[in-house]
Design a protein around this motif. Structure first.
Motif, short mmCIF file in Angstrom:
data_model
loop_
_atom_site.label_atom_id
_atom_site.label_comp_id
_atom_site.label_asym_id
_atom_site.label_seq_id
_atom_site.Cartn_x
_atom_site.Cartn_y
_atom_site.Cartn_z
N GLY A 62 10.69 -33.70 -56.83
CA GLY A 62 10.86 -35.06 -57.33
C GLY A 62 11.86 -35.88 -56.55
N ALA A 63 12.29 -35.38 -55.40
CA ALA A 63 13.24 -36.12 -54.56
C ALA A 63 12.49 -37.06 -53.62
CB ALA A 63 14.09 -35.14 -53.75
N LYS A 64 13.19 -38.09 -53.15
CA LYS A 64 12.58 -39.02 -52.20
C LYS A 64 12.44 -38.41 -50.81
CE LYS A 64 14.07 -43.40 -54.32
NZ LYS A 64 14.86 -44.64 -54.12
N TYR A 65 13.42 -37.60 -50.42
CA TYR A 65 13.45 -37.08 -49.06
C TYR A 65 13.79 -35.58 -49.08
CZ TYR A 65 14.36 -42.09 -48.41
OH TYR A 65 14.32 -43.46 -48.48
N ALA A 66 13.32 -34.90 -48.03
CA ALA A 66 13.70 -33.51 -47.80
C ALA A 66 13.87 -33.31 -46.30
CB ALA A 66 12.65 -32.55 -48.35
N VAL A 67 14.92 -32.61 -45.90
CA VAL A 67 15.22 -32.37 -44.49
C VAL A 67 15.38 -30.87 -44.29
CG1 VAL A 67 16.79 -32.83 -42.58
CG2 VAL A 67 16.40 -34.60 -44.32
N SER A 68 14.57 -30.30 -43.41
CA SER A 68 14.57 -28.85 -43.19
C SER A 68 15.66 -28.44 -42.20
CB SER A 68 13.21 -28.39 -42.68
OG SER A 68 12.89 -29.02 -41.46
N PHE A 69 16.10 -27.18 -42.34
CA PHE A 69 17.12 -26.60 -41.46
C PHE A 69 16.74 -25.15 -41.13
CE2 PHE A 69 19.40 -30.19 -43.09
CZ PHE A 69 20.36 -30.50 -42.15
N SER A 70 17.43 -24.61 -40.15
CA SER A 70 17.14 -23.26 -39.68
C SER A 70 17.48 -22.19 -40.72
CB SER A 70 17.90 -22.97 -38.38
OG SER A 70 19.28 -23.23 -38.54
N ASN A 71 18.40 -22.48 -41.61
CA ASN A 71 18.74 -21.56 -42.70
C ASN A 71 19.53 -22.33 -43.77
OD1 ASN A 71 21.70 -21.31 -41.95
ND2 ASN A 71 20.78 -20.42 -40.11
N GLY A 72 19.77 -21.70 -44.89
CA GLY A 72 20.46 -22.36 -45.98
C GLY A 72 21.90 -22.72 -45.66
N PHE A 98 27.75 -16.60 -52.67
CA PHE A 98 27.82 -16.09 -51.31
C PHE A 98 28.81 -16.93 -50.52
CE2 PHE A 98 25.96 -15.69 -46.95
CZ PHE A 98 26.26 -14.34 -46.78
N ALA A 99 29.44 -16.33 -49.53
CA ALA A 99 30.52 -16.98 -48.80
C ALA A 99 30.14 -18.33 -48.19
CB ALA A 99 31.03 -16.04 -47.70
N ALA A 100 28.85 -18.51 -47.88
CA ALA A 100 28.42 -19.75 -47.22
C ALA A 100 28.74 -21.00 -48.02
CB ALA A 100 26.91 -19.69 -46.94
N SER A 101 28.74 -20.90 -49.36
CA SER A 101 29.01 -22.08 -50.20
C SER A 101 30.39 -22.65 -49.94
CB SER A 101 28.88 -21.72 -51.68
OG SER A 101 27.62 -21.17 -51.97
N PHE A 194 15.39 -20.34 -48.04
CA PHE A 194 14.11 -19.66 -47.93
C PHE A 194 14.25 -18.29 -47.28
CE2 PHE A 194 13.07 -24.33 -47.35
CZ PHE A 194 12.79 -24.53 -48.69
N HIS A 195 15.39 -17.65 -47.54
CA HIS A 195 15.62 -16.27 -47.12
C HIS A 195 14.60 -15.36 -47.82
CE1 HIS A 195 17.61 -12.30 -47.24
NE2 HIS A 195 18.18 -12.67 -46.12
N PRO A 196 14.24 -14.22 -47.24
CA PRO A 196 13.18 -13.38 -47.82
C PRO A 196 13.36 -12.96 -49.28
CG PRO A 196 13.57 -12.71 -45.57
CD PRO A 196 14.60 -13.76 -45.88
N VAL A 197 14.59 -12.86 -49.78
CA VAL A 197 14.74 -12.47 -51.19
C VAL A 197 14.67 -13.65 -52.15
CG1 VAL A 197 16.13 -10.42 -50.64
CG2 VAL A 197 17.28 -12.58 -51.18
N LYS A 198 14.55 -14.88 -51.61
CA LYS A 198 14.51 -16.05 -52.47
C LYS A 198 13.09 -16.27 -53.00
CE LYS A 198 18.86 -17.16 -51.88
NZ LYS A 198 19.34 -16.38 -50.75
N HIS A 199 12.88 -17.38 -53.72
CA HIS A 199 11.61 -17.60 -54.42
C HIS A 199 10.42 -17.75 -53.48
CE1 HIS A 199 14.65 -18.48 -57.42
NE2 HIS A 199 13.74 -18.19 -58.32
N ILE A 200 10.62 -18.45 -52.37
CA ILE A 200 9.65 -18.46 -51.29
C ILE A 200 10.42 -18.24 -50.00
CG2 ILE A 200 8.05 -20.01 -52.50
CD1 ILE A 200 9.00 -22.27 -50.60
N THR A 201 9.72 -17.81 -48.95
CA THR A 201 10.43 -17.52 -47.71
C THR A 201 9.78 -18.19 -46.52
OG1 THR A 201 11.37 -15.77 -46.33
CG2 THR A 201 9.15 -15.39 -47.23
N THR A 202 10.62 -18.51 -45.54
CA THR A 202 10.16 -18.91 -44.21
C THR A 202 10.78 -17.98 -43.18
OG1 THR A 202 11.98 -20.51 -43.97
CG2 THR A 202 9.91 -21.34 -44.87
N GLY A 203 11.18 -16.78 -43.61
CA GLY A 203 11.95 -15.85 -42.78
C GLY A 203 13.41 -16.18 -42.99
N GLU A 204 13.93 -17.06 -42.20
CA GLU A 204 15.17 -17.79 -42.49
C GLU A 204 14.76 -19.25 -42.63
OE1 GLU A 204 18.19 -16.96 -43.13
OE2 GLU A 204 18.60 -14.99 -42.23
N GLY A 205 15.56 -20.02 -43.31
CA GLY A 205 15.23 -21.43 -43.46
C GLY A 205 15.96 -22.03 -44.64
N GLY A 206 16.14 -23.34 -44.57
CA GLY A 206 16.79 -24.06 -45.67
C GLY A 206 16.29 -25.48 -45.73
#
Length: 400
Positions: A62-72, A98-101, A194-206
Motif C-alpha cells: 500500500g506504499a506509493k514507492y518501493a526501492v530495492s537494495f542488495s540486502n536488508g 540483529f546488529a544491523a538495526s 529477503f534473506h532465505p529465512v524470511k517470508h520470501i527470498t531473493t537470496g540476499e535482498g532488501g
C-alpha cells in the motif's frame, strides 16, 4: 561429563533422525524458471525486473514507492542516509534485534540509543523511547520483533510531537497487518529483508517502501554510487553520455535475476504466511498449559506474520538454565536458535562505550528465550517432532 540423568536426553534416542533447521527457504520450479528466464535475457544486473518487483511490493504494502537494495542492511543504511542522519545525531532503537538495526546508525556517524522493550510482546516500548529523546534525537528505528508489528500509532505520535523520522525495520513482518493495514505504508520509511529465512527470498535482498518522493529519489541515488542521470538535476552538461556523481553513495543495487525470484516468491507470500500462522497456532495450542513455558502474545490491534516462534522459559519452574534446555533440544535434532543477543552485548559496542544494564527487560528476556523452527515447508511430522521434543525436554528438567 554428563550425568546418567542427562544421558537419557543427550545420549538417548532423539526424537528425530535428521536435523530440522529453525528456518529455510522454499524454492520451487516456478521460481527456478523465473530466474533462468532472466539469465537467458539481455539483463543480469539492473533490468526491467527490478522496477517490476518494486512496483509489486509497493502495491502489496500500500506504499506509493518501493526501492530495492542488495540486502536488508544496505536498505537500512539507505534509509538512514535518506533521513539525513549524520554525525552528532542520535537515533533511538531496540537492542532486541540483529546488529544491523543499530549498525546502520553508526554507518552515518550517528549514535544508537537503546530503548527497552515492552515485556509483553518484546517490541520497543514507546514510553522508553519518549524518555530517551534529547535535542540530538533525529529518528526512531522501530523493529517488528518476530513478525509482530510495533505500537506504530503511539510511536508515530511521539515522532510527530518531536519532529522525528520513523524508520520501521520490518525485516520480520512482510505481510503482517497493523489495524487492518499491511505493514509498509504507515512510517516514513519501512525496510523489508529477503534473506532465505524470511517470508520470501531473493537470496540476499532488501526493500524500502515510502510515500515520500524525496526519500525515494535519495534512496535510488544512494544505492547507485550517488550518481544521477536526471538532466534536470545536473550541475553541468557535457552531452548525451553524461551523468553526475553528486554525493558519496554505494553500489547497493539488486540484480535482475534476484528481482525475478522475488516476483515469483511474492505470488506465494500469502500462502506462506497462512502456513506460518497454522504452525504457530499448533505450537501455541500444544504449549499453552505448560507452566514452564510462556508462549508468544499476539496484540489485539495487529496480526503477526510469524517470522519467528519464540518461547520464554519460566526459570523458576525448571532445574536448569536456558543453555541446557537449548542443548537438550539440539540433541533431539531440533534446530533451535536465540533471537537476539542484545546489540550492545557485542564486543564492538563495548569498545565504543556501551555497557550492560542499559535495558533490564531486554537483558532478562535474552536469558530466557528460545526460537523454535518455523517455516512453511515444515511437514506435519516436523511440527509434531518439535512439539514432542519440547515437551520431552521440559518435562525432564521440570522441578515439579
Amino acid at each position: 561429563m554428563l550425568s546418567k540423568e542427562k544421558l537419557a536426553i543427550h545420549g538417548g534416542i532423539p526424537v528425530r533422525d535428521a536435523y530440522l533447521p529453525y528456518g529455510t527457504q522454499w524454492i520451487d520450479n516456478e521460481d527456478i524458471n523465473a530466474v533462468i528466464n532472466v539469465l537467458n535475457s539481455d539483463y543480469l544486473t539492473t533490468g526491467p525486473k527490478i522496477a517490476e518487483f518494486e512496483k509489486e511490493v509497493a502495491n502489496y504494502t500500500g506504499a506509493k514507492y518501493a526501492v530495492s537494495f542488495s540486502n536488508g542492511t544496505a536498505a537500512l543504511h539507505g534509509a538512514c542516509f535518506a533521513a539525513g542522519i549524520k554525525e552528532g545525531d542520535e537515533v533511538i532503537t531496540t537492542p532486541m534485534t540483529f546488529a544491523a538495526s543499530a549498525n546502520c546508525i553508526l554507518y552515518q556517524g550517528a549514535k544508537p540509543i537503546f530503548a527497552d522493550i515492552n515485556p509483553d510482546n518484546y517490541n520497543v516500548s514507546p514510553k522508553s523511547i519518549e524518555n530517551l529523546i534529547t535535542k540530538k534525537t533525529k529518528a526512531i528505528i522501530a523493529v517488528d520483533f518476530a513478525g509482530q508489528p510495533s505500537d506504530l500509532d503511539h510511536i508515530l505520535t511521539i515522532a510527530q510531537e518531536h519532529n522525528l523520522i520513523v524508520i520501521e525495520d520490518a525485516a520480520h513482518s512482510l505481510g503482517a497487518t497493523y489495524k487492518e493495514s499491511k505493514i509498509g505504508s504507515r512510517c516514513d520509511m519501512t525496510m523489508f529483508s529477503f534473506h532465505p529465512v524470511k517470508h520470501i527470498t531473493t537470496g540476499e535482498g532488501g526493500m524500502i517502501t515510502t510515500n515520500d518522493k524525496e526519500f525515494r529519489d535519495r534512496l535510488i541515488q544512494f544505492r547507485n554510487h550517488g550518481i544521477t542521470r536526471d538532466r534536470s538535476r545536473f550541475k553541468e552538461e557535457h552531452g548525451p553520455w553524461y551523468y553526475e556523481m553528486q554525493l558519496l553513495g554505494y553500489n547497493y543495487r539488486m540484480t535482475d535475476f534476484q528481482a525475478a525470484l522475488g516476483l515469483s516468491q511474492l505470488k506465494k507470500l500469502d500462502n506462506f504466511i497462512k502456513r506460518r500462522k497454522e504452525i504457530a497456532s499448533m505450537y501455541s495450542k500444544a504449549f499453552e498449559n505448560i507452566e514452564q513455558i510462556r508462549i508468544p502474545v499476539n496484540c489485539k490491534e495487529s496480526q503477526s506474520s510469524w517470522h519467528l516462534y519464540v518461547i520464554r522459559l519460566n526459570q523458576e519452574k525448571l532445574t536448569v538454565n536456558r543453555k541446557e534446555i537449548f542443548e537438550a533440544l539440539v540433541s533431539e535434532n531440533i534446530g533451535v536458535n536465540v533471537h537476539y543477543i542484545p546489540v550492545y552485548y557485542h564486543p564492538y559496542y563495548h569498545e565504543i562505550g556501551y555497557k550492560k544494564g542499559l535495558c533490564p527487560n531486554s537483558e532478562k528476556l535474552y536469558e530466557e528465550i528460545i526460537t523454535l523452527p518455523l517455516f512453511p515447508k515444515m511437514s506435519e511430522k516436523d511440527i509434531f517432532d518439535v512439539i514432542k521434543a519440547v515437551k520431552k525436554v521440559i518435562s525432564f528438567y521440570s522441578n515439579d
